[in-house]
Design an enzyme around this catalytic site. Structure first.
Site, PDB file in Angstrom:
ATOM      1  N   LYS A 153       6.307  16.472  24.832  1.00  3.76           N
ATOM      2  CA  LYS A 153       7.129  15.780  25.814  1.00  3.76           C
ATOM      3  C   LYS A 153       7.388  16.755  26.940  1.00  3.76           C
ATOM      4  O   LYS A 153       7.935  17.848  26.715  1.00  3.76           O
ATOM      5  CB  LYS A 153       8.457  15.314  25.193  1.00  3.76           C
ATOM      6  N   SER A 223       3.463  13.237  27.083  1.00  3.98           N
ATOM      7  CA  SER A 223       4.252  12.172  27.682  1.00  3.98           C
ATOM      8  C   SER A 223       5.300  12.800  28.580  1.00  3.98           C
ATOM      9  O   SER A 223       6.046  13.675  28.141  1.00  3.98           O
ATOM     10  CB  SER A 223       4.909  11.314  26.591  1.00  3.98           C
TER      11      SER A 223
END
Length: 351
Positions: A153, A223
């Protein structure tokens, strides 16, 4: 003889604030201190202004603080287009009095905050590579060949972050906040590739990020989100020091309809019930899929990442017979252009 055992639960979510399923797990005996990571799919748009990610991360943070959990990597991926179902995948690990047999291993790491001027550049690549190495050590995975999926992330640029860099007399890789998501995902993926020996860092220049697509990782999933300034890293692999019924393998889709590669990996794993499927998806930058034109990149109303999630999600749902699939959009340097990695976790004790 003692060993580590991974425990994975996949839970439906009625909304980005629905942690009732996790509460039930805790009430049923799961030790909150054993939880090390959560992967979530929320029903936002997956773009810069997708606040379902930050909302869900905040709710989970409050839950873990209230329940006395330790350090948990919380990774929220926005976008459940098509029939993809919002859900959480909770990863826990525990020490058990079982002989090690070889099983799923889970490790996490968190990096320092990334200066905005390093996003999409060598600085980010090197920071992620170092973090992946620490997550592998945390999992007890010693060989890069035993790593099957690395979830990162990563941050993105906001107008405020771009302005902060300008005030300090430095420039960012882009002033476009949406474009910064792709640059951050791409640099993070190249960091994974460096850590796993798939790419030599000395062969990467800043200009190669989201450009030199011949360089990629077959096991990276990145992401981007506004809800953090550093990186949350989760390594999933196999380790002979772990025990239990869970196993993991991966495939690399060469394009958005390459379910054959995923089916081959699933068959290679043998008997077992599906615990989780984790995938990357992107609109092929060539504008074609197997010689046929697609228009995902030409749609001014809907981001191409949203199209790609729905398309690949549908293809994989048909293969697995399951809509709770973690499909993350934007696969820059994550598999070949237009394709992407897919990881499969099975429970060998169930069929």
């Amino acid at each position: 003889m003692r060993s580590r055992r991974a425990v994975v639960h996949r839970l439906p979510a009625s909304g980005p604030d629905d942690v009732s399923g996790v509460e039930t797990l805790f009430d049923g005996g799961l030790d909150p201190k054993s939880v090390v990571a959560v992967l979530g799919k929320t029903e936002g748009n997956g773009c810069v202004n997708d606040f379902t990610r930050g909302f869900a991360a905040r709710v989970f943070g409050d839950l873990f603080e209230r329940r006395g959990a330790g350090e948990v990597a919380v990774v929220m991926s926005g976008g459940t287009e098509g029939a993809l179902s919002p859900h959480w995948t909770v990863f826990a690990r525990e020490d058990v009095d079982d002989a090690p047999t070889g099983a799923l291993a889970v490790g996490i790491a968190r990096t320092a905050d990334l200066p905005p001027e390093q996003l999409g550049r060598r600085g980010q690549i090197e920071m992620v590579a170092e973090g992946v190495g620490r997550a592998m050590a945390d999992a007890g995975v010693t060989g890069a060949e035993d790593v099957h999926f690395v979830q990162v992330k990563c941050p993105l640029l906001t107008a405020a972050r771009v302005e902060d860099a300008a005030r300090r007399g430095v420039t960012t890789a882009t002033g476009d906040t949406l474009k910064s998501m792709g640059l951050s995902r791409g640099a993070s993926a190249l960091g994974v590739a460096v850590a796993l020996g798939e790419v030599d860092v000395d062969h990467i220049d800043d200009e190669d990020v989201c450009s030199g697509f011949d360089m990629f990782s077959g096991r990276a999933s990145a992401s981007a989100g506004v809800e953090l300034d550093g990186h949350e890293i989760i390594v999933l692999g196999m380790s002979e020091a772990w025990s239990g019924p869970l196993t993991i393998d991966h495939a690399v889709m060469r394009d958005a309809i390459d379910v054959a590669s995923v089916r081959e990996a699933r068959e290679r794993m043998g008997d077992g019930a599906l615990v989780a499927a984790l995938a990357k998806a992107e609109a092929d930058p060539s504008g074609q899929v197997r010689g046929r034109r697609h228009v995902m990149l030409d749609d001014s109303d809907i981001s191409s990442t949203r199209h790609a999630r729905a398309f690949v999600g549908g293809a994989l749902a048909g293969l697995f017979g399951e809509t709770e699939i973690y499909v993350s959009g934007g696969a820059e340097h994550q598999g070949p252009p237009g394709g992407g990695p897919v990881a499969i976790i099975l429970d060998r004790s169930r069929s």
